[in-house]
Write a protein that holds these residues in place. Sequence first.
Motif, PDB file in Angstrom:
ATOM      1  N   ASN A 451      -4.395  -2.424  12.297  1.00  0.00           N
ATOM      2  CA  ASN A 451      -4.683  -1.868  13.610  1.00  0.00           C
ATOM      3  C   ASN A 451      -3.363  -1.524  14.296  1.00  0.00           C
ATOM      4  OD1 ASN A 451      -7.534  -2.237  13.468  1.00  0.00           O
ATOM      5  ND2 ASN A 451      -7.250  -4.407  13.905  1.00  0.00           N
ATOM      6  N   GLY A 452      -3.452  -0.705  15.338  1.00  0.00           N
ATOM      7  CA  GLY A 452      -2.265  -0.401  16.120  1.00  0.00           C
ATOM      8  C   GLY A 452      -1.856   1.050  16.060  1.00  0.00           C
ATOM      9  N   ASP A 453      -0.634   1.298  16.477  1.00  0.00           N
ATOM     10  CA  ASP A 453      -0.116   2.659  16.618  1.00  0.00           C
ATOM     11  C   ASP A 453       0.349   3.214  15.283  1.00  0.00           C
ATOM     12  OD1 ASP A 453      -0.522   2.647  19.365  1.00  0.00           O
ATOM     13  OD2 ASP A 453       1.430   1.733  19.756  1.00  0.00           O
ATOM     14  N   TYR A 454       0.045   4.502  15.092  1.00  0.00           N
ATOM     15  CA  TYR A 454       0.425   5.218  13.879  1.00  0.00           C
ATOM     16  C   TYR A 454       1.066   6.553  14.256  1.00  0.00           C
ATOM     17  CZ  TYR A 454      -2.119   2.161  10.663  1.00  0.00           C
ATOM     18  OH  TYR A 454      -2.525   1.101   9.918  1.00  0.00           O
ATOM     19  N   GLU A 455       1.860   7.060  13.345  1.00  0.00           N
ATOM     20  CA  GLU A 455       2.370   8.429  13.407  1.00  0.00           C
ATOM     21  C   GLU A 455       1.915   9.171  12.164  1.00  0.00           C
ATOM     22  OE1 GLU A 455       6.589   7.609  15.793  1.00  0.00           O
ATOM     23  OE2 GLU A 455       6.591   7.941  13.608  1.00  0.00           O
ATOM     24  N   TRP A 456       1.543  10.433  12.349  1.00  0.00           N
ATOM     25  CA  TRP A 456       1.289  11.279  11.179  1.00  0.00           C
ATOM     26  C   TRP A 456       2.327  12.382  11.127  1.00  0.00           C
ATOM     27  CZ3 TRP A 456       0.552  16.386  12.222  1.00  0.00           C
ATOM     28  CH2 TRP A 456      -0.012  16.760  13.444  1.00  0.00           C
ATOM     29  N   GLU A 457       2.710  12.707   9.926  1.00  0.00           N
ATOM     30  CA  GLU A 457       3.633  13.807   9.687  1.00  0.00           C
ATOM     31  C   GLU A 457       3.057  14.675   8.574  1.00  0.00           C
ATOM     32  OE1 GLU A 457       7.457  12.280   8.735  1.00  0.00           O
ATOM     33  OE2 GLU A 457       7.873  11.548  10.763  1.00  0.00           O
ATOM     34  N   MET A 458       3.046  15.976   8.788  1.00  0.00           N
ATOM     35  CA  MET A 458       2.559  16.891   7.766  1.00  0.00           C
ATOM     36  C   MET A 458       3.590  17.973   7.517  1.00  0.00           C
ATOM     37  SD  MET A 458       1.857  20.053   9.253  1.00  0.00           S
ATOM     38  CE  MET A 458       0.695  20.740   8.097  1.00  0.00           C
ATOM     39  N   SER A 459       3.568  18.501   6.322  1.00  0.00           N
ATOM     40  CA  SER A 459       4.403  19.646   5.987  1.00  0.00           C
ATOM     41  C   SER A 459       3.599  20.562   5.086  1.00  0.00           C
ATOM     42  CB  SER A 459       5.702  19.214   5.288  1.00  0.00           C
ATOM     43  OG  SER A 459       5.418  18.596   4.051  1.00  0.00           O
ATOM     44  N   ALA A 460       3.892  21.841   5.156  1.00  0.00           N
ATOM     45  CA  ALA A 460       3.187  22.826   4.337  1.00  0.00           C
ATOM     46  C   ALA A 460       4.182  23.875   3.871  1.00  0.00           C
ATOM     47  CB  ALA A 460       2.044  23.476   5.124  1.00  0.00           C
ATOM     48  N   SER A 461       4.037  24.271   2.621  1.00  0.00           N
ATOM     49  CA  SER A 461       4.908  25.281   2.020  1.00  0.00           C
ATOM     50  C   SER A 461       4.093  26.526   1.723  1.00  0.00           C
ATOM     51  CB  SER A 461       5.524  24.760   0.719  1.00  0.00           C
ATOM     52  OG  SER A 461       6.277  23.591   0.946  1.00  0.00           O
ATOM     53  N   PRO A 462       4.573  27.710   2.146  1.00  0.00           N
ATOM     54  CA  PRO A 462       3.831  28.950   1.858  1.00  0.00           C
ATOM     55  C   PRO A 462       3.952  29.316   0.386  1.00  0.00           C
ATOM     56  CG  PRO A 462       5.910  29.459   2.940  1.00  0.00           C
ATOM     57  CD  PRO A 462       5.810  27.959   2.919  1.00  0.00           C
ATOM     58  N   LEU A 463       2.829  29.529  -0.265  1.00  0.00           N
ATOM     59  CA  LEU A 463       2.849  29.896  -1.677  1.00  0.00           C
ATOM     60  C   LEU A 463       3.417  31.290  -1.893  1.00  0.00           C
ATOM     61  CD1 LEU A 463      -0.614  28.497  -2.845  1.00  0.00           C
ATOM     62  CD2 LEU A 463       1.648  27.550  -3.302  1.00  0.00           C
ATOM     63  N   THR A 471       6.525  22.005   9.513  1.00  0.00           N
ATOM     64  CA  THR A 471       6.256  20.591   9.708  1.00  0.00           C
ATOM     65  C   THR A 471       5.642  20.379  11.084  1.00  0.00           C
ATOM     66  OG1 THR A 471       8.472  20.177  10.604  1.00  0.00           O
ATOM     67  CG2 THR A 471       8.173  19.891   8.219  1.00  0.00           C
ATOM     68  N   ALA A 472       4.880  19.322  11.213  1.00  0.00           N
ATOM     69  CA  ALA A 472       4.306  18.940  12.500  1.00  0.00           C
ATOM     70  C   ALA A 472       4.059  17.440  12.466  1.00  0.00           C
ATOM     71  CB  ALA A 472       3.016  19.704  12.781  1.00  0.00           C
ATOM     72  N   SER A 473       3.896  16.848  13.620  1.00  0.00           N
ATOM     73  CA  SER A 473       3.670  15.415  13.690  1.00  0.00           C
ATOM     74  C   SER A 473       2.804  15.103  14.897  1.00  0.00           C
ATOM     75  CB  SER A 473       4.999  14.654  13.767  1.00  0.00           C
ATOM     76  OG  SER A 473       5.708  15.011  14.948  1.00  0.00           O
ATOM     77  N   GLY A 474       2.277  13.906  14.904  1.00  0.00           N
ATOM     78  CA  GLY A 474       1.457  13.451  16.012  1.00  0.00           C
ATOM     79  C   GLY A 474       1.260  11.952  15.930  1.00  0.00           C
ATOM     80  N   THR A 475       0.474  11.426  16.824  1.00  0.00           N
ATOM     81  CA  THR A 475       0.241   9.990  16.883  1.00  0.00           C
ATOM     82  C   THR A 475      -1.246   9.701  17.027  1.00  0.00           C
ATOM     83  OG1 THR A 475       0.504   9.932  19.288  1.00  0.00           O
ATOM     84  CG2 THR A 475       2.484   9.574  17.958  1.00  0.00           C
ATOM     85  N   PHE A 476      -1.631   8.501  16.646  1.00  0.00           N
ATOM     86  CA  PHE A 476      -2.993   8.027  16.873  1.00  0.00           C
ATOM     87  C   PHE A 476      -2.971   6.505  16.819  1.00  0.00           C
ATOM     88  CE2 PHE A 476      -2.578   8.504  12.319  1.00  0.00           C
ATOM     89  CZ  PHE A 476      -3.252   7.419  11.772  1.00  0.00           C
ATOM     90  N   LYS A 477      -4.092   5.911  17.145  1.00  0.00           N
ATOM     91  CA  LYS A 477      -4.208   4.454  17.142  1.00  0.00           C
ATOM     92  C   LYS A 477      -5.404   4.075  16.297  1.00  0.00           C
ATOM     93  CE  LYS A 477      -3.544   2.251  21.035  1.00  0.00           C
ATOM     94  NZ  LYS A 477      -2.382   1.380  20.739  1.00  0.00           N
ATOM     95  N   VAL A 478      -5.243   3.025  15.489  1.00  0.00           N
ATOM     96  CA  VAL A 478      -6.345   2.477  14.698  1.00  0.00           C
ATOM     97  C   VAL A 478      -6.884   1.250  15.407  1.00  0.00           C
ATOM     98  CG1 VAL A 478      -6.910   1.222  12.570  1.00  0.00           C
ATOM     99  CG2 VAL A 478      -5.675   3.378  12.450  1.00  0.00           C
ATOM    100  N   VAL A 479      -8.198   1.215  15.556  1.00  0.00           N
ATOM    101  CA  VAL A 479      -8.876   0.052  16.128  1.00  0.00           C
ATOM    102  C   VAL A 479     -10.058  -0.289  15.232  1.00  0.00           C
ATOM    103  CG1 VAL A 479      -8.212   0.654  18.488  1.00  0.00           C
ATOM    104  CG2 VAL A 479     -10.411   1.441  17.585  1.00  0.00           C
ATOM    105  N   ARG A 480     -10.602  -1.452  15.458  1.00  0.00           N
ATOM    106  CA  ARG A 480     -11.848  -1.863  14.803  1.00  0.00           C
ATOM    107  C   ARG A 480     -12.709  -2.547  15.850  1.00  0.00           C
ATOM    108  NH1 ARG A 480      -7.888  -2.088  10.881  1.00  0.00           N
ATOM    109  NH2 ARG A 480      -8.488  -1.297   8.823  1.00  0.00           N
ATOM    110  N   SER A 481     -13.911  -2.034  16.000  1.00  0.00           N
ATOM    111  CA  SER A 481     -14.787  -2.555  17.046  1.00  0.00           C
ATOM    112  C   SER A 481     -15.532  -3.802  16.591  1.00  0.00           C
ATOM    113  CB  SER A 481     -15.792  -1.479  17.467  1.00  0.00           C
ATOM    114  OG  SER A 481     -16.533  -1.023  16.345  1.00  0.00           O
ATOM    115  N   SER A 482     -15.565  -4.088  15.288  1.00  0.00           N
ATOM    116  CA  SER A 482     -16.281  -5.259  14.798  1.00  0.00           C
ATOM    117  C   SER A 482     -15.356  -6.465  14.721  1.00  0.00           C
ATOM    118  CB  SER A 482     -16.864  -4.969  13.410  1.00  0.00           C
ATOM    119  OG  SER A 482     -15.831  -4.634  12.506  1.00  0.00           O
ATOM    120  N   ASP A 483     -15.964  -7.656  14.824  1.00  0.00           N
ATOM    121  CA  ASP A 483     -15.187  -8.880  14.730  1.00  0.00           C
ATOM    122  C   ASP A 483     -14.725  -9.109  13.298  1.00  0.00           C
ATOM    123  OD1 ASP A 483     -15.512  -9.434  17.399  1.00  0.00           O
ATOM    124  OD2 ASP A 483     -17.382 -10.537  17.083  1.00  0.00           O
TER     125      ASP A 483
END
Length: 738
Positions: A451-463, A471-483
């Motif tokens: 759980n907690g904070d994450y970063e994603w990073e992506m890259s793409a190459s033109p064929l 390249t691009a990046s962003g953030t998100f958070k992982v949670v779990r609602s169940s015990d």
Amino acid sequence: MSHARPPGRRFAAAVTVVLAVTAGLTGPTGPTGPVQAAPAAPAVSTAREAGAESVAAFPVGHKIEGVTESGYLTKSAGASAARTWVRASDAAVTALPDGPSVSPTGAGDLLAMNTGSEAWLQDAPSGAQLFKVRFKEGGGTGAYKGAAGRALFSTAARPEGGVDLRMHTEGDVTSTVSSFPREFHGFSVTPGTSAHAVLTYWSDNEPGSDEHWALIDLATGTLTETGTRKNVTADNMAVSPTHLAWVEYGDTETSAVVRTRATGETRRILLTDRWGTPKIGLQGDHLLYGLPGGLTARAPDERFALTAYDLTTGSRTTLLDHFTSSAVSPDGVFHARGGTVAHGEGLYRVDAGTDGGAPSASLVASTGEPTSLALVGHDVPDVIDLSRSGRKLTWTLSRSNAVMSATLRHVRTGKTVRLQFYTPGPPPQTSPQFTAHWSGDLEDSQLTAYNGDYEWEMSASPLNGIGPDMTASGTFKVVRSSDAPHDFNDNGTPDLLARDASGRLWRSDWLAAGYAGKTNLVGGGWNAYDRIEATGNVGGAATGDLVARDKSGVLWLYLGKGDGTFATRSRIGGGWGVYDQIAAGSDLTNDGRADLLATDKSGVLWLYKGTGDWRAPYAARTRVGGGWNVYDQLTATGDIGGAASGDLVARDKAGVLWLYLGKGDGTFATRTKIGRGWDMYRHTVGIGDANQDGHPDLLAYTDYGTNYYPGTGNWHAPFNTSQPAELPVWNAAYTAVL
């Protein structure tokens, strides 16, 4: 969370792209070698000052089919192939009828419309018809063959054989351009220059790949220059006031033949030593050429660039990184629908250079799309709940001909996972949406995601090799609602704990149903305790805690740190030596806090209600009932019966397992028998929802292996048939398993 944003629909100012000229090709006399690849990084200069008139819009997904005096004839991609006329000044769109074919004439804003039985010239802005010609039906007595200037052209069969080529003009005037013997066919008339139309036709008496051409003087309606071109495609011809050019094909190579109109002299320019279907144009003393389709190609090719070849010096200039289509305006200026990495997609005007210099390409209408690969959007949410399963993640690129990779990284630990992308159907990728299914793992499936904070990073190459990697990046958070009462490292899955004979405590992380990862040492000195119990979260943090009773009867609390280890112990209280069974980790009072049960040696069951305060985690005990000394093992399971509160399973000394459904007030309903033969197990552990189906599960240990019992949610039969679990064997060398 960061989001990529597509470029605007309009550019602030028109930009002229002027590419560096490099020497190295042979001069104008004699055959030349293959034209080489265009420069990788063209020079760019601004044609208009900042604040100049904005560039108008060009329809997305359309090709250029014609340039009129005040607008553009465009054609959409796909099966519909709809044509529109777009006014250049403000991008106002006029839809053209679906039935007739439509073509430019090279005069003013006139368009030629043809239904097969009739044809007419129409003013594009107003829709007014200039004049119309009707053709007789049947017998080959008349057929539309094209338009140029202010004239329509048709053929009519002669009774004695052969055909007449006719020109139709305003005032119902029809004149014969020329008569042809019966072996000639395939007539086609297209605009050439403001003064001439281009006529092409074939002869049955000559090789099938040879084609005749002629120029028609639009003022007199007569044929002027004529010639033959070999190994050609019928539509690949260009005319300017000074030159005429076409493409010819060899077995493997592709060449341009350029004819000087004043002298009739021709020269051959080898465009490439590979076979292809390039398009050509003429602008001043330059031959323009390139291979359309580069933007969507799946492999690089230097021929994709629109290139100007200097017919005088042999030097070359790259104008566009790619183009899809081209057309010539009534004043003889070459236009191309294409793009550059620097300035994006749209319609570019190619102007002849001054003082013999290189041509330049100016963006005159923009689609608002980038030529470089770009991230259009994604569906990575701000919060991902991994309580039940993984998550499908999609990134949408500006086009599909790319290779993409993406990595997710847990910020606190630095642990990562590289996503595997799949295509919607057989490869190659046909959709600009690149999708991966993240199963909620890290370290190549060796660890369940924290759980907690994450970063994603992506890259793409033109064929296609056009533009840089993106390249691009962003953030998100992982949670779990169940015990997850047995989760000690904050990844939502149970951790299995065991103490060996030397007092060391070990932890193994559950990865999937019936499978555990690497076993890690928590620490030593745990043989000071005669009872250790996982309590669930009693300290207010996200992960589970432990209580341990020492041999003098003092109970200690170990708060989980969230990384699989525990903080320094804190004293809960003394006198706990009166109990022979302790079961913790279930919310028995339906208040959202984990409670604790204990049986004294006289068989009385006591409830210690959780407080939520780690300094005093349990309230004073309350009596639940007597007679519990018939059991030699109690296991708090959480809610396995489908009610809101936690339940309890108890094993009697004959090996029968009983279910006690919690009432939600700390007491239990009458017991229900749920199995026998459970005396084969040394330990049973309520591990929570290990397989993420919403039902708590049970582990049962022997000295030689472990069985996993998935929960069903049905209190009549709360556990499915056991499954062998690929878990560490906590055998007789381990004195406690929890």
